[in-house]
Write a protein that holds these residues in place. Structure first.
Motif, PDB file in Angstrom:
ATOM      1  N   LYS A  61       7.090  57.595  11.450  1.00 43.19           N
ATOM      2  CA  LYS A  61       7.516  56.396  12.177  1.00 43.19           C
ATOM      3  C   LYS A  61       7.659  56.633  13.683  1.00 43.19           C
ATOM      4  O   LYS A  61       7.941  55.692  14.428  1.00 43.19           O
ATOM      5  N   ASP A  62       7.484  57.880  14.144  1.00 43.38           N
ATOM      6  CA  ASP A  62       7.576  58.151  15.575  1.00 43.38           C
ATOM      7  C   ASP A  62       6.494  57.387  16.326  1.00 43.38           C
ATOM      8  O   ASP A  62       5.320  57.426  15.936  1.00 43.38           O
ATOM      9  N   PRO A  63       6.854  56.696  17.429  1.00 42.42           N
ATOM     10  CA  PRO A  63       5.846  55.917  18.169  1.00 42.42           C
ATOM     11  C   PRO A  63       4.816  56.794  18.874  1.00 42.42           C
ATOM     12  O   PRO A  63       3.689  56.378  19.094  1.00 42.42           O
ATOM     13  N   VAL A  64       5.226  58.023  19.259  1.00 45.96           N
ATOM     14  CA  VAL A  64       4.292  58.927  19.935  1.00 45.96           C
ATOM     15  C   VAL A  64       3.563  59.763  18.898  1.00 45.96           C
ATOM     16  O   VAL A  64       4.185  60.493  18.114  1.00 45.96           O
ATOM     17  N   LYS A  65       2.250  59.655  18.888  1.00 42.03           N
ATOM     18  CA  LYS A  65       1.460  60.375  17.885  1.00 42.03           C
ATOM     19  C   LYS A  65       0.438  61.327  18.515  1.00 42.03           C
ATOM     20  O   LYS A  65      -0.060  62.231  17.849  1.00 42.03           O
ATOM     21  N   TYR A  66       0.146  61.131  19.831  1.00 42.57           N
ATOM     22  CA  TYR A  66      -0.877  61.956  20.471  1.00 42.57           C
ATOM     23  C   TYR A  66      -0.458  62.310  21.898  1.00 42.57           C
ATOM     24  O   TYR A  66       0.252  61.554  22.567  1.00 42.57           O
ATOM     25  N   LEU A  67      -0.938  63.477  22.360  1.00 42.82           N
ATOM     26  CA  LEU A  67      -0.792  63.893  23.747  1.00 42.82           C
ATOM     27  C   LEU A  67      -2.172  63.847  24.384  1.00 42.82           C
ATOM     28  O   LEU A  67      -3.088  64.569  23.968  1.00 42.82           O
ATOM     29  N   VAL A  68      -2.298  62.988  25.398  1.00 45.59           N
ATOM     30  CA  VAL A  68      -3.586  62.809  26.058  1.00 45.59           C
ATOM     31  C   VAL A  68      -3.548  63.497  27.420  1.00 45.59           C
ATOM     32  O   VAL A  68      -2.622  63.284  28.209  1.00 45.59           O
ATOM     33  N   GLU A  69      -4.581  64.321  27.689  1.00 50.73           N
ATOM     34  CA  GLU A  69      -4.730  64.901  29.020  1.00 50.73           C
ATOM     35  C   GLU A  69      -5.928  64.247  29.693  1.00 50.73           C
ATOM     36  O   GLU A  69      -7.007  64.125  29.101  1.00 50.73           O
ATOM     37  N   LEU A  70      -5.715  63.820  30.937  1.00 47.34           N
ATOM     38  CA  LEU A  70      -6.757  63.162  31.715  1.00 47.34           C
ATOM     39  C   LEU A  70      -7.292  64.112  32.778  1.00 47.34           C
ATOM     40  O   LEU A  70      -6.635  65.094  33.143  1.00 47.34           O
ATOM     41  N   HIS A  71      -8.482  63.794  33.270  1.00 47.84           N
ATOM     42  CA  HIS A  71      -9.018  64.597  34.374  1.00 47.84           C
ATOM     43  C   HIS A  71      -8.069  64.540  35.573  1.00 47.84           C
ATOM     44  O   HIS A  71      -7.845  65.538  36.263  1.00 47.84           O
ATOM     45  N   ASP A  72      -7.488  63.391  35.832  1.00 46.04           N
ATOM     46  CA  ASP A  72      -6.493  63.207  36.881  1.00 46.04           C
ATOM     47  C   ASP A  72      -5.640  62.011  36.480  1.00 46.04           C
ATOM     48  O   ASP A  72      -6.007  61.243  35.585  1.00 46.04           O
ATOM     49  N   THR A  73      -4.517  61.827  37.136  1.00 46.26           N
ATOM     50  CA  THR A  73      -3.618  60.745  36.721  1.00 46.26           C
ATOM     51  C   THR A  73      -2.766  60.256  37.883  1.00 46.26           C
ATOM     52  O   THR A  73      -2.474  61.016  38.816  1.00 46.26           O
ATOM     53  N   ILE A  74      -2.402  58.987  37.819  1.00 47.94           N
ATOM     54  CA  ILE A  74      -1.432  58.434  38.778  1.00 47.94           C
ATOM     55  C   ILE A  74      -0.067  58.243  38.105  1.00 47.94           C
ATOM     56  O   ILE A  74       0.832  57.633  38.685  1.00 47.94           O
ATOM     57  N   LEU A  75       0.079  58.773  36.895  1.00 52.76           N
ATOM     58  CA  LEU A  75       1.371  58.755  36.194  1.00 52.76           C
ATOM     59  C   LEU A  75       2.026  60.121  36.371  1.00 52.76           C
ATOM     60  O   LEU A  75       1.500  61.146  35.932  1.00 52.76           O
ATOM     61  N   PHE A  76       3.193  60.125  37.001  1.00 54.36           N
ATOM     62  CA  PHE A  76       3.857  61.382  37.347  1.00 54.36           C
ATOM     63  C   PHE A  76       4.541  62.000  36.126  1.00 54.36           C
ATOM     64  O   PHE A  76       5.287  61.323  35.411  1.00 54.36           O
ATOM     65  N   PRO A  77       4.316  63.310  35.862  1.00 56.10           N
ATOM     66  CA  PRO A  77       5.034  63.996  34.784  1.00 56.10           C
ATOM     67  C   PRO A  77       6.422  64.412  35.257  1.00 56.10           C
ATOM     68  O   PRO A  77       6.590  64.811  36.406  1.00 56.10           O
ATOM     69  N   GLU A  78       7.406  64.302  34.400  1.00 54.29           N
ATOM     70  CA  GLU A  78       8.789  64.600  34.774  1.00 54.29           C
ATOM     71  C   GLU A  78       8.910  65.955  35.443  1.00 54.29           C
ATOM     72  O   GLU A  78       8.330  66.942  34.991  1.00 54.29           O
ATOM     73  N   GLY A  79       9.696  66.029  36.515  1.00 56.40           N
ATOM     74  CA  GLY A  79       9.907  67.302  37.195  1.00 56.40           C
ATOM     75  C   GLY A  79      10.633  67.116  38.506  1.00 56.40           C
ATOM     76  O   GLY A  79      10.634  66.038  39.096  1.00 56.40           O
ATOM     77  N   GLY A  80      11.292  68.174  38.967  1.00 54.35           N
ATOM     78  CA  GLY A  80      11.983  68.146  40.251  1.00 54.35           C
ATOM     79  C   GLY A  80      13.171  67.215  40.286  1.00 54.35           C
ATOM     80  O   GLY A  80      13.578  66.760  41.351  1.00 54.35           O
TER      81      GLY A  80
END
Length: 445
Positions: free
Chosen positions: A42-61
């Motif tokens: 039932k978890d909504p997240v089922k896949y981890l997608v890696e893109l060549h580049d992204t404008i979505l910032f990954p958590e950090g700092g």
């Protein structure tokens, strides 16, 4: 529009979102990989997608992850979170996307702008505090509330971020710092720039706060510059000028942490506006409830507090008086028949029942040798109730508790295994339940 071919992914540190933090949509890129996530069905997240580049910032700092969408064909796939794994950005999604697919990335713009206002505001505030005359290092920082699917709106206290300092600021220092940071926002705004450094050009930049799993030999070291005021390593997304912060509100309320350290609370940009509106709504509600002007609210509250305290004292007095009266009646009944009960259908609080129990046991002394007492009360407004069973015998208490539980299945409690007092609670005490208890006690007692 930006289009890219299928190559190795862009390193975190040189992502499109970090190089242009105001690119919110229209960014096209390619799916490099799509890996299944081990989790519950039932978890909504089922896949981890890696893109060549992204404008979505990954958590950090200290900055939370962006959220947004990946658009391909007729699908608009939500991205709930972006995590950093070493030098890689992983997009958490709910459906599979074939590697090689071209997707268009869209950012939740309002959330990104909010994060940048708080983050850039923190850099500016810390820079002022690290300079003369304060010379206070920022030991850590935390962004306030983060809007999510589970928490779509922020509570009033969620607007505040904090920085940890070696000591508390005085009221005068808070006022001075507030004037200084807002001057650098509205009167003398500063340009914000980002410098990317390759491994051979790190120079004297302090890298102690860079995460251990970020390989600086292969990655990019970014430093954020606020005019000539500040320069610090940071992976986050930032504004272009300090006037885009809008304003900074510093709370006079600080909390101690780890000895003499202190948390200084602040908020920036749109949060200041939203906080002002929320506070104004609270003040308006208080004015209406107290029938007074804003300036009269403190006095009215003090007066109401005094009235409540006096009312509480009167209530306690009459509870004791009534409990003493009821205990005399119950004691006489116990001495006559060996058993008695009390039913209080309105304001039959646990506090009152316990006071009756206290008065009864004080007057009971050592006689009679055998007795059974049931105290039951209900509060109609909440449909909740309490039951006390008192006896010298644990067996009698157990028998009565079992019988009452049969009458009211929602009755739960315990105690009195060797005699004394059994205490129980009825969460949902309906009118039919009350009649059943009344019938049982009048029949058996």
């Amino acid at each position: 529009m930006v289009t890219e071919s299928l190559t190795r992914p862009t390193t975190v540190g040189a992502l499109a979102c970090q190089r242009n933090s105001f690119l919110f949509n229209g960014f096209k890129t390619t799916v490099i990989s799509c890996e299944p996530v081990k989790g519950k069905p039932k978890d909504p997240v089922k896949y981890l997608v890696e893109l060549h580049d992204t404008i979505l910032f990954p958590e950090g700092g200290g900055q939370p992850s962006d959220s947004g969408y990946l658009k391909c064909s007729n699908d608009r796939i939500p991205v709930s979170y972006v995590s950093r794994v070493g030098l890689h950005a992983k997009h958490h999604v709910g459906q599979y996307i074939d590697p090689g697919t071209t997707v268009e990335v869209e950012v939740d713009q309002s959330k990104r702008v909010d994060y940048m206002q708080q983050h850039t505001g923190q850099h500016l505030l810390s820079a002022i505090l690290e300079s003369e005359p304060y010379k206070l290092d920022t030991l850590s920082w935390s962004m306030g509330g983060v809007i999510s699917a589970k928490k779509p709106t922020l509570e009033i206290n969620d607007y505040f971020n904090y920085i940890e300092l070696p000591r508390k600021l005085t009221s005068q220092e808070i006022e001075q710092v507030s004037h200084k940071v807002n001057e650098l926002i509205s009167i003398n705004p500063q340009q914000i720039s980002v410098i990317e450094r390759t491994p051979e050009a790190h120079g004297d930049v302090q890298t102690s706060k860079i995460p251990d799993d970020y390989d600086l030999e292969k990655g990019v070291l970014r430093t954020i510059h606020i005019g000539e005021i500040d320069s610090n390593p940071c992976c986050g997304t930032h504004l272009q000028r300090t006037n885009q912060i809008g304003s900074i509100l510093i709370s006079p309320n600080q909390t101690n942490i780890r000895g003499s350290n202190s948390r200084l609370y602040f908020m920036c940009g749109n949060r200041v506006v939203n906080y002002g509106m929320a506070v104004n709504k609270l003040v308006g509600t208080a004015k209406s409830s107290l029938s007074c002007l804003e300036s009269e609210i403190p006095e009215k509250i003090d007066r109401q507090r005094d009235l409540i305290q006096k009312s509480s004292k009167r209530e306690q007095f009459w509870i004791k008086e009534l409990a003493s009266y009821e205990s005399d009646r119950l004691l006489a009944k116990v001495k006559e028949a060996g058993k008695a009960f009390l039913l209080k259908d309105e304001y039959g609080t646990l506090e009152f029942l316990l006071q009756v129990f206290k008065e009864f046991t004080n007057k009971l002394g050592k006689t009679p040798n055998e007795y059974q007492l049931v105290l039951c009360g209900r509060e109609k407004s909440t449909e909740s109730g309490s039951v006390l069973i008192v006896s010298e015998s644990g067996e009698k208490i157990s028998t009565i508790a079992a019988s009452l539980s049969g009458v009211v299945p929602t009755l739960k409690g315990g105690g009195g295994k060797k005699g004394g007092k059994w205490q129980g609670k009825i969460v949902k005490f309906t009118e039919n339940d009350w009649k059943s208890v009344k019938n049982y006690l009048e029949t058996e007692f």
